[in-house]
Write a protein that holds these residues in place. Structure first.
Motif: not given
Length: 393
Positions: A159-162, A200-203, A302-303
């Motif tokens: 998650n940190l990399q993302h 940006v909403k990604q997933g 995180k949604i």
């Protein structure tokens, strides 16, 4: 087969199946490059991203005027509205791009509030440049990330990399857009600029970047089932301690003029005619040597199932409507398609009630809903803002 047919076939394939953006852009870039000879990789990548944007407009998956949008195969829904103020041309603008970069699980949205004589042109130019630049920078960051020699003996946080990839993409994008504006020949950006609040909403991830005082607010549900606001951005005003310190170290000044008590501005060392009420913005090169920057504040969220929608709006909304009032108004709209319009109308009414004697600012709002089904109403509408009041202009 000519270039247009090649691109159409690629886009047709992209609409039928999920395609990883780096692979897609690489292939499209090679197609363009092979027909144009040698080109700088960054120029080819930018042209590929621009081609994606043009195709998205043809497919009506980009929204940049007051309307509601829903792609038939999409689970997301958004509405947006803008109302000109009493100061002249509307300097606000916005954009929503569903299936951002041909990715089914990605949405890009942003609001921009121009200021100065050329503010309307600066805001529109940033709206045009920023999404395509971001696609390019994200592709570059993914390429670097995939080639890094990770030490797998250390605990690796995916998650940190993302987030780091997106953060670097946003930082480089905002820097590139600001530089592009500086070199623009037909727009005078010396004393004009714009804010930017982008998502940006990604997933199930929200990536947020902003400069200036346009704001993003998330509506989420508390333990007791009521709807509560969570501000996702910082209003970058010159009097924030960290901002003021940077400005002063750069020989700029921060103070309120006598005729604007409580309104702090950035000023040049020996000039009191070019004050700016935000500490971060695109353009405004007269102040860039005195502490004004265009570096965005980048965060992620995180949604969860409790998160309902996000409001992106310019300060024409937030100057007269609180975060809590805003989410109540949107959640009380009779339908989602008109939620942004309802918020803008409410803000226009509030300007009349709360800012008598002041020229109404431009008002723009974009509402991005995070789930397919509408939830039950959470709190009763605010007594001070009845539905009949919201519908008054």
């Amino acid at each position: 087969m000519d270039a247009k047919k090649v691109m159409r076939s690629v886009f047709s394939f992209c609409s039928r199946a999920m395609v990883l953006l780096p692979t897609f852009l690489d292939g499209l870039a090679k197609t363009i490059s092979s027909r144009k000879g040698k080109s700088c990789p960054c120029d080819v990548g930018r042209e590929a991203a621009n081609t994606l944007a043009k195709e998205a407009r043809r497919n009506e998956s980009i929204l940049s005027s007051t309307a509601a949008v829903k792609i038939s195969k999409s689970s997301r829904l958004a509405s947006a509205c803008s109302k000109r103020g009493r100061k002249g041309v509307n300097q606000d603008c916005f954009i929503l791009w569903e299936e951002f970069g041909c990715q089914e699980d990605m949405t890009f949205c942003g609001v921009f509030d121009g200021h100065g004589p050329w503010g309307h042109a600066v805001a529109k130019r940033v709206r045009e440049l920023l999404p395509s630049f971001l696609l390019c920078k994200w592709q570059e960051a993914l390429g670097v990330g995939s080639s890094q020699d990770w030490n797998f003996e250390m605990e690796f946080d995916a998650n940190l990399q993302h987030f780091d990839i997106w953060k670097q993409s946003f930082l480089k994008t905002y820097a590139a857009v600001d530089q592009e504006l500086k070199l623009h020949r037909s727009i005078d950006t010396f004393c004009s600029g714009t804010t930017a609040s982008t998502i940006v909403k990604q997933g199930e991830n929200l990536l947020i970047a902003n400069i200036g005082d346009s704001r993003a607010v998330l509506a989420t549900t508390s333990d007791d089932g009521s709807l509560v606001p969570l501000q996702l951005t910082i209003d970058f005003k010159p009097n924030l301690p960290q901002e003021a310190e940077r400005i002063k170290q750069s020989k700029g000044r921060v103070f309120c003029s006598h005729d604007e008590p409580g309104l702090y501005r950035v000023w040049m060392p020996n000039d009191e005619t070019l004050g700016l009420a935000v500490s971060r913005a695109f353009g405004d090169y007269c102040l860039k040597d005195f502490g004004l920057i265009s570096v965005p504040y980048v965060t992620q969220r995180k949604i969860t199932s409790r998160d309902q929608f996000v409001i992106l709006a310019t300060d024409g909304v937030w100057d007269v409507i609180s975060n809590h009032e805003a989410i109540q108004i949107v959640s009380s709209a009779p339908d989602r398609e008109n939620s942004a319009k309802l918020l803008v109308e409410c803000a226009a009414r509030a300007w009349k009630l709360k800012r008598r004697g002041f020229a109404r600012d431009d008002i723009s709002a974009l509402c991005l809903f995070l789930h397919t089904t509408e939830t039950n109403r959470f709190d009763p509408p605010l007594k001070a803002l009845t539905k009949s009041t919201w519908r008054q202009n």
